[in-house]
Design an enzyme around this catalytic site. Structure first.
Site, PDB file in Angstrom:
ATOM      1  N   ASP B   7      41.867  46.309  38.609  1.00 18.51           N
ATOM      2  CA  ASP B   7      41.910  45.574  39.877  1.00 18.51           C
ATOM      3  C   ASP B   7      42.479  44.197  39.535  1.00 18.51           C
ATOM      4  O   ASP B   7      41.749  43.336  39.053  1.00 18.51           O
ATOM      5  CB  ASP B   7      40.496  45.457  40.454  1.00 18.51           C
ATOM      6  CG  ASP B   7      40.487  44.749  41.799  1.00 18.51           C
ATOM      7  OD1 ASP B   7      41.481  44.875  42.538  1.00 18.51           O
ATOM      8  OD2 ASP B   7      39.498  44.060  42.100  1.00 18.51           O
ATOM      9  N   GLU B  68      45.836  48.644  41.259  1.00 17.65           N
ATOM     10  CA  GLU B  68      45.883  48.476  42.708  1.00 17.65           C
ATOM     11  C   GLU B  68      47.268  47.984  43.118  1.00 17.65           C
ATOM     12  O   GLU B  68      47.811  47.055  42.520  1.00 17.65           O
ATOM     13  CB  GLU B  68      44.819  47.477  43.177  1.00 17.65           C
ATOM     14  CG  GLU B  68      44.739  47.430  44.683  1.00 17.65           C
ATOM     15  CD  GLU B  68      43.602  46.549  45.182  1.00 17.65           C
ATOM     16  OE1 GLU B  68      42.437  46.870  44.931  1.00 17.65           O
ATOM     17  OE2 GLU B  68      43.914  45.533  45.820  1.00 17.65           O
ATOM     18  N   ASP B 141      34.987  43.146  41.533  1.00 20.46           N
ATOM     19  CA  ASP B 141      36.260  43.506  40.887  1.00 20.46           C
ATOM     20  C   ASP B 141      36.056  44.622  39.865  1.00 20.46           C
ATOM     21  O   ASP B 141      36.926  45.469  39.677  1.00 20.46           O
ATOM     22  CB  ASP B 141      36.866  42.288  40.192  1.00 20.46           C
ATOM     23  CG  ASP B 141      36.804  41.054  41.065  1.00 20.46           C
ATOM     24  OD1 ASP B 141      37.853  40.704  41.630  1.00 20.46           O
ATOM     25  OD2 ASP B 141      35.724  40.461  41.199  1.00 20.46           O
TER      26      ASP B 141
END
Lengths: 185, 185
Positions: B7, B68, B141
């Protein structure tokens, strides 16, 4: 001082090396474009940009790297690729301990043409004149990379004075945290 | 299959390794956060992210890396840092020849909660349940990185079938350019 200017992009990443000091005629040491195929996947393109930048750093050993500061407001379609290519250029320089400076497109245009809103042709014409070239470097990304290097050489004296003043202030006031080395502007 | 989920972020870059196959219980191999100081210059932060990701790749040897996908529409303030951190993660994996897949936040949320508009708490709760953890991983996260890895494991069978079909089609039609290896999705 020898400066590598980088106009970041995934399809065409402009690179140009300029040597000189403010107030004296400047010399172009090299100019080119690192290209990556638009149909390759992002990972392979970033690896290709890294290899290209590493080659330029190996060959020309610049003391500074000047990279165009990317804004998220402009060119929403291409801004992600530009940001990612700029990250690779900044990473390559920082890994070697080469100070990186970021300059906005308006700062660069204002430095070489006198106007922050100059167009590509005007920037190309001034780069050609300032570096005493026979013709404007092509593509525009290559000319922009040279303009970034010129901008950095001309802005560096003021920035150095500022950094020295900050460092002096820090050394007189021991409780202030030290300024990180090679701080980008 | 063993997947490292990332992330991306400059201040906090979530990382999580999950092992398993679709249809069987999954196992968390590791989870953490690569942090860089907000007051350091961009170059030093990108070098720190690179070192952090390299450590995770060295230690856990994932077969896939799932990152991501960053959109320029969202969070205009932080999107540049996110794009730059994601570039470093993608670069680290691609340099080693590890295939990189990009998944959108909605794909990840839909994969683990059934809804592309689930909130952080829901994602955290499902990650905890699916990996049979004692408590939700913190910060968010870290949980998001695990969710990315889970999403990749569950989506991979469909993607592999699609890639095989494209490759088969390409091999039957010799004029079509070949699909690049390790294409990101």
């Amino acid at each position: 001082m020898r400066v590598l200017g980088v106009d970041p992009g995934l399809t065409r990443c402009g690179v140009g090396v300029v040597e000189g000091v403010a107030g004296r005629p400047l010399t172009m040491v090299g100019v080119g474009v690192v290209r990556t195929p638009a149909d390759a996947d992002l990972g392979h393109r970033l690896v290709a940009v890294e290899q290209g930048i590493e080659q330029w750093l190996d060959e020309h050993r610049p003391e500074y790297v000047a990279v165009e500061r990317v804004f998220s407001q402009h060119n929403v379609r291409t801004v992600m690729g530009t940001a990612q290519a700029s990250a690779v250029a900044i990473l390559c320089a920082s890994r070697r301990g080469i100070p990186v400076a970021l300059h906005t497109p308006s700062e660069v245009k204002a430095a070489v043409t006198g106007s922050g809103r100059a167009d590509k042709a005007q920037v190309g014409a001034m780069v050609t004149r300032l570096l005493r070239l026979a013709a404007p470097p092509k593509p525009a990304d290559a000319a922009d990379a040279l303009a970034l290097a010129i901008c950095h050489i001309w802005r560096a004296p003021a920035q150095n004075r500022l950094q020295q003043a900050v460092a002096l202030h820090a050394s007189r006031a021991p409780r202030t945290p030290p300024v990180p080395k090679g701080r980008t502007t």
